[in-house]
Design a protein around this motif. Structure first.
Motif, PDB file in Angstrom:
ATOM      1  N   THR A  18       0.836  -1.200   0.000  1.00 54.06           N
ATOM      2  CA  THR A  18       0.000   0.000   0.000  1.00 54.06           C
ATOM      3  C   THR A  18       0.874   1.255   0.000  1.00 54.06           C
ATOM      4  O   THR A  18       0.627   2.201  -0.760  1.00 54.06           O
ATOM      5  N   ASN A  19       1.916   1.260   0.817  1.00 56.41           N
ATOM      6  CA  ASN A  19       2.829   2.409   0.867  1.00 56.41           C
ATOM      7  C   ASN A  19       3.546   2.611  -0.456  1.00 56.41           C
ATOM      8  O   ASN A  19       3.722   3.747  -0.916  1.00 56.41           O
ATOM      9  N   LEU A  20       3.966   1.523  -1.090  1.00 58.11           N
ATOM     10  CA  LEU A  20       4.634   1.635  -2.395  1.00 58.11           C
ATOM     11  C   LEU A  20       3.687   2.197  -3.455  1.00 58.11           C
ATOM     12  O   LEU A  20       4.092   3.016  -4.285  1.00 58.11           O
ATOM     13  N   ALA A  21       2.430   1.771  -3.421  1.00 52.95           N
ATOM     14  CA  ALA A  21       1.446   2.300  -4.376  1.00 52.95           C
ATOM     15  C   ALA A  21       1.231   3.792  -4.147  1.00 52.95           C
ATOM     16  O   ALA A  21       1.125   4.566  -5.111  1.00 52.95           O
ATOM     17  N   ILE A  62       3.423   5.916  -2.887  1.00 48.50           N
ATOM     18  CA  ILE A  62       4.638   6.600  -3.359  1.00 48.50           C
ATOM     19  C   ILE A  62       4.604   6.740  -4.873  1.00 48.50           C
ATOM     20  O   ILE A  62       4.932   7.800  -5.424  1.00 48.50           O
ATOM     21  N   TYR A  63       4.195   5.691  -5.571  1.00 49.12           N
ATOM     22  CA  TYR A  63       4.109   5.732  -7.031  1.00 49.12           C
ATOM     23  C   TYR A  63       3.111   6.798  -7.481  1.00 49.12           C
ATOM     24  O   TYR A  63       3.392   7.574  -8.394  1.00 49.12           O
ATOM     25  N   MET A  64       1.951   6.844  -6.826  1.00 48.69           N
ATOM     26  CA  MET A  64       0.944   7.835  -7.199  1.00 48.69           C
ATOM     27  C   MET A  64       1.445   9.254  -6.927  1.00 48.69           C
ATOM     28  O   MET A  64       1.163  10.176  -7.693  1.00 48.69           O
ATOM     29  N   THR A  65       2.204   9.432  -5.863  1.00 54.36           N
ATOM     30  CA  THR A  65       2.780  10.744  -5.562  1.00 54.36           C
ATOM     31  C   THR A  65       3.764  11.162  -6.647  1.00 54.36           C
ATOM     32  O   THR A  65       3.773  12.316  -7.083  1.00 54.36           O
ATOM     33  N   GLN A  66       4.590  10.219  -7.100  1.00 49.35           N
ATOM     34  CA  GLN A  66       5.544  10.531  -8.172  1.00 49.35           C
ATOM     35  C   GLN A  66       4.811  10.906  -9.458  1.00 49.35           C
ATOM     36  O   GLN A  66       5.230  11.820 -10.171  1.00 49.35           O
TER      37      GLN A  66
END
Length: 117
Positions: A39-42, A44-48
Motif C-alpha cells: 500500500t505504501n509503495l502504491a 509513493i508511485y501515485m505521488t511521483q
C-alpha cells in the motif's frame, strides 16, 4: 461408558497443534506487514505521478501565459481597422514584432525570477 482415545488427546499432539497455531499467526502478521508495504509503495508511485503531472502543467502554463498576450495583440491587428495609426507607420510591422519580443522576454524574466524554471 469408556472414553475413546484419539491421537488428538495426546499431549504431543496438543503441543504440535499449538505450534501450528503460532506459526499461522506469525504468517498472518507477516502478510499484514507485506500488505501495508505494498500500500505504501502504491502511494509513493501515485505521488511521483502527481509530481510529474504538476511539472507538465507548469510547463504548459508557462507556454500559455507567453502566447495569450501575443495572440491578443495579433487579434487586434488582424481586425483590419482603417484608422489604426500604427498601420500607416513605416515601421509598424517591426514595431509589433518588437512588442511581441519584449512581452515574451518580460514574461520569461518574471517566471525566472519566480523560479518556475
Amino acid at each position: 461408558m469408556e472414553k475413546i482415545r484419539t491421537p488428538l488427546d495426546q499431549k504431543k499432539t496438543l503441543t504440535f497443534i499449538k505450534d501450528i497455531y503460532e506459526n499461522t499467526i506469525e504468517i498472518l502478521e507477516e502478510l499484514e506487514i507485506q500488505r501495508e508495504t505494498m500500500t505504501n509503495l502504491a502511494e509513493i508511485y501515485m505521488t511521483q505521478l502527481s509530481v510529474k503531472q504538476n511539472d507538465v502543467m507548469k510547463t504548459l502554463t508557462i507556454i500559455t501565459t507567453i502566447f495569450i498576450p501575443l495572440t491578443f495583440i495579433a487579434g487586434i491587428y488582424g481586425m483590419n481597422f482603417q484608422f489604426m495609426p500604427e498601420l500607416q507607420w513605416k515601421y509598424g510591422y517591426w514595431g509589433v514584432w518588437l512588442i511581441f519580443f519584449l512581452i515574451t522576454l518580460l514574461i520569461l524574466r518574471y517566471f525566472k525570477k519566480g523560479k518556475w524554471f
